[in-house]
Design an enzyme around this catalytic site. Sequence first.
Site, mmCIF file in Angstrom:
data_model
loop_
_atom_site.group_PDB
_atom_site.id
_atom_site.type_symbol
_atom_site.label_atom_id
_atom_site.label_comp_id
_atom_site.label_asym_id
_atom_site.label_seq_id
_atom_site.Cartn_x
_atom_site.Cartn_y
_atom_site.Cartn_z
ATOM 1 N N GLU A 207 23.360 22.596 -9.607
ATOM 2 C CA GLU A 207 22.656 21.253 -10.847
ATOM 3 C C GLU A 207 23.427 20.060 -10.435
ATOM 4 O O GLU A 207 24.622 20.147 -10.203
ATOM 5 C CB GLU A 207 22.567 21.985 -12.047
ATOM 6 C CG GLU A 207 21.971 23.003 -12.549
ATOM 7 C CD GLU A 207 20.615 22.715 -12.679
ATOM 8 O OE1 GLU A 207 19.965 21.601 -12.885
ATOM 9 O OE2 GLU A 207 19.671 23.891 -12.394
ATOM 10 N N ARG B 3 34.536 -0.630 -8.340
ATOM 11 C CA ARG B 3 33.858 -1.447 -9.535
ATOM 12 C C ARG B 3 34.206 -1.648 -10.629
ATOM 13 O O ARG B 3 34.365 -2.681 -11.449
ATOM 14 C CB ARG B 3 32.423 -0.745 -9.771
ATOM 15 C CG ARG B 3 31.225 -1.552 -9.652
ATOM 16 C CD ARG B 3 29.775 -0.509 -9.722
ATOM 17 N NE ARG B 3 29.730 0.040 -8.372
ATOM 18 C CZ ARG B 3 28.886 0.892 -8.165
ATOM 19 N NH1 ARG B 3 27.835 1.185 -9.049
ATOM 20 N NH2 ARG B 3 28.708 1.677 -7.044
ATOM 21 N N TRP B 4 35.029 -0.730 -11.176
ATOM 22 C CA TRP B 4 35.898 -0.967 -12.632
ATOM 23 C C TRP B 4 36.901 -2.178 -12.360
ATOM 24 O O TRP B 4 37.030 -2.648 -13.346
ATOM 25 C CB TRP B 4 36.517 0.581 -12.717
ATOM 26 C CG TRP B 4 37.320 0.395 -14.266
ATOM 27 C CD1 TRP B 4 36.888 0.921 -15.264
ATOM 28 C CD2 TRP B 4 38.742 0.022 -14.206
ATOM 29 N NE1 TRP B 4 37.718 0.601 -16.262
ATOM 30 C CE2 TRP B 4 38.891 0.102 -15.752
ATOM 31 C CE3 TRP B 4 39.548 -0.555 -13.422
ATOM 32 C CZ2 TRP B 4 40.299 -0.075 -16.143
ATOM 33 C CZ3 TRP B 4 40.736 -0.760 -13.777
ATOM 34 C CH2 TRP B 4 41.445 -0.598 -15.325
ATOM 35 N N HIS C 285 42.091 2.480 -8.503
ATOM 36 C CA HIS C 285 42.354 3.784 -8.148
ATOM 37 C C HIS C 285 43.468 4.421 -9.279
ATOM 38 O O HIS C 285 43.515 5.451 -9.451
ATOM 39 C CB HIS C 285 42.984 3.903 -6.839
ATOM 40 C CG HIS C 285 41.959 3.489 -5.741
ATOM 41 N ND1 HIS C 285 40.585 3.837 -5.819
ATOM 42 C CD2 HIS C 285 41.889 2.655 -4.697
ATOM 43 C CE1 HIS C 285 39.832 3.365 -4.649
ATOM 44 N NE2 HIS C 285 40.725 2.654 -4.161
ATOM 45 N N ASP D 223 33.245 8.374 -8.392
ATOM 46 C CA ASP D 223 32.983 7.314 -7.902
ATOM 47 C C ASP D 223 33.244 5.947 -8.918
ATOM 48 O O ASP D 223 33.000 6.166 -10.282
ATOM 49 C CB ASP D 223 31.517 7.044 -7.187
ATOM 50 C CG ASP D 223 31.079 6.037 -6.421
ATOM 51 O OD1 ASP D 223 32.372 5.527 -5.750
ATOM 52 O OD2 ASP D 223 29.811 6.106 -6.022
ATOM 53 N N ARG E 7 23.777 10.109 -4.659
ATOM 54 C CA ARG E 7 23.805 10.788 -3.620
ATOM 55 C C ARG E 7 24.824 11.679 -3.463
ATOM 56 O O ARG E 7 25.650 11.874 -4.237
ATOM 57 C CB ARG E 7 24.150 9.751 -2.478
ATOM 58 C CG ARG E 7 23.386 8.393 -1.959
ATOM 59 C CD ARG E 7 23.771 7.556 -0.997
ATOM 60 N NE ARG E 7 25.070 6.804 -1.317
ATOM 61 C CZ ARG E 7 25.181 5.667 -2.151
ATOM 62 N NH1 ARG E 7 23.856 4.983 -2.276
ATOM 63 N NH2 ARG E 7 26.171 5.112 -2.476
ATOM 64 N N LEU F 179 42.731 27.766 -14.325
ATOM 65 C CA LEU F 179 42.125 26.808 -13.723
ATOM 66 C C LEU F 179 42.519 26.704 -12.361
ATOM 67 O O LEU F 179 43.705 26.384 -12.020
ATOM 68 C CB LEU F 179 42.052 25.437 -14.614
ATOM 69 C CG LEU F 179 41.208 24.403 -13.730
ATOM 70 C CD1 LEU F 179 39.730 24.738 -13.674
ATOM 71 C CD2 LEU F 179 41.691 22.705 -14.249
HETATM 72 C C1 V0D Z 1 41.817 7.800 -5.831
HETATM 73 C C2 V0D Z 1 39.784 8.666 -8.321
HETATM 74 C C3 V0D Z 1 44.629 12.419 -7.619
HETATM 75 C C4 V0D Z 1 39.603 8.739 -6.823
HETATM 76 C C5 V0D Z 1 41.136 9.460 -8.657
HETATM 77 C C6 V0D Z 1 44.677 11.094 -1.292
HETATM 78 C C7 V0D Z 1 40.504 8.177 -5.800
HETATM 79 C C8 V0D Z 1 42.427 8.928 -7.983
HETATM 80 C C9 V0D Z 1 44.846 12.795 -6.322
HETATM 81 C C10 V0D Z 1 45.931 14.027 -6.187
HETATM 82 C C11 V0D Z 1 43.113 10.033 -5.584
HETATM 83 C C12 V0D Z 1 45.484 14.669 -4.868
HETATM 84 C C13 V0D Z 1 46.181 15.929 -4.537
HETATM 85 C C14 V0D Z 1 47.031 16.443 -5.553
HETATM 86 C C15 V0D Z 1 47.347 15.878 -6.519
HETATM 87 C C16 V0D Z 1 46.658 14.565 -6.781
HETATM 88 C C17 V0D Z 1 44.468 11.864 -5.624
HETATM 89 C C18 V0D Z 1 43.669 10.863 -3.656
HETATM 90 C C19 V0D Z 1 42.950 9.874 -4.219
HETATM 91 C C20 V0D Z 1 43.418 10.754 -2.023
HETATM 92 F F1 V0D Z 1 47.737 17.645 -5.191
HETATM 93 N N1 V0D Z 1 44.020 11.303 -7.750
HETATM 94 N N2 V0D Z 1 44.039 11.026 -6.426
HETATM 95 N N3 V0D Z 1 44.288 11.773 -4.169
HETATM 96 N N4 V0D Z 1 42.543 8.956 -6.523
#
Ligand code: V0D
Length: 253
Positions: free
Chosen positions: A220, A37-38, A50, A33, A207, A144
């Site tokens: 935790e 805001r950043w 993002h 999250d 939350r 991992l």
């Molecule tokens: C945006 C911050 C990597 C949160 C992180 C589709 C929101 C960057 C993936 C990702 C998102 C997902 C699947 C995969 C490889 C990479 C990603 C979304 C949003 C939503 F196989 N970052 N990331 N997917 N954000």
Amino acid sequence: MSIRLPFIKKKQKETIQLMDSKNVPNHIAIIMDGNGRWAKKRSLPRIAGHKEGVDAVVKAVRAAHQFNVKILTLYAFSTENWKRPQKEIEFLMKLPKEFLHIHLPELMERNVRIQTIGEFNALPAHTKEAVQYAIDKTKNNDGLLLNFALNYGSRYEIVQAMKHIVSDINEAKLTLDAIDETVFSKYLYTNGLHDPDLLIRTSGEQRLSNFLLWQMAYTEFWFTDVLWPDFDEAVFKQAIEEYQQRQRRYGGI
Ligand code: V0D
């Protein structure tokens, strides 16, 4: 661009060590999250946050690998996130492909296996294709487990499980008497994964936001004001070490 400085020794790449490399949480879940805001703090559009958040994902994966975490579950897109502006959703749905294009080779090197939880089929075709390619490519890796929650909502997951159970009963594949917590768990997306030991949520909100409600019955929780794009190895280390302190104080006997 880095400039080579002769006679000046390149600084040894530092890796942070945990105080206690045993008792590391096996499964860590993160609510990433604070991207919006950043960006707002810098007068940038939300999507810039993002984008920066993706770099923090890379840092989190490297740290999880280094700390020998077994499962890292990242809440990337919730069922509620469809309410966001169309343009933002379109941008988010391109991130998996962009991320994998750059980082899949490193994930392979680190022996990382990619999986997802959530309603995968409702994602755009281009997103599904990119992620499915990575799932297939990494399926035999045994390091991992990098588990992305994509189009995930916990109440939806529980309702789907219930419908699936009723349908299995109707088809005589299951009896009412056979249902217990273990059987119920098999109907969730997380079937086969053990429950998270530690939940991290960034950006100060305290939350669960419909994330892994069933699975986090004994987890935790660790909250930080750090915004997700500022998350790094040092913050991750702090979360794990505070988890280990709690284990020592309340665990055992
Ligand atoms: C945006 C911050 C990597 C949160 C992180 C589709 C929101 C960057 C993936 C990702 C998102 C997902 C699947 C995969 C490889 C990479 C990603 C979304 C949003 C939503 F196989 N970052 N990331 N997917 N954000």
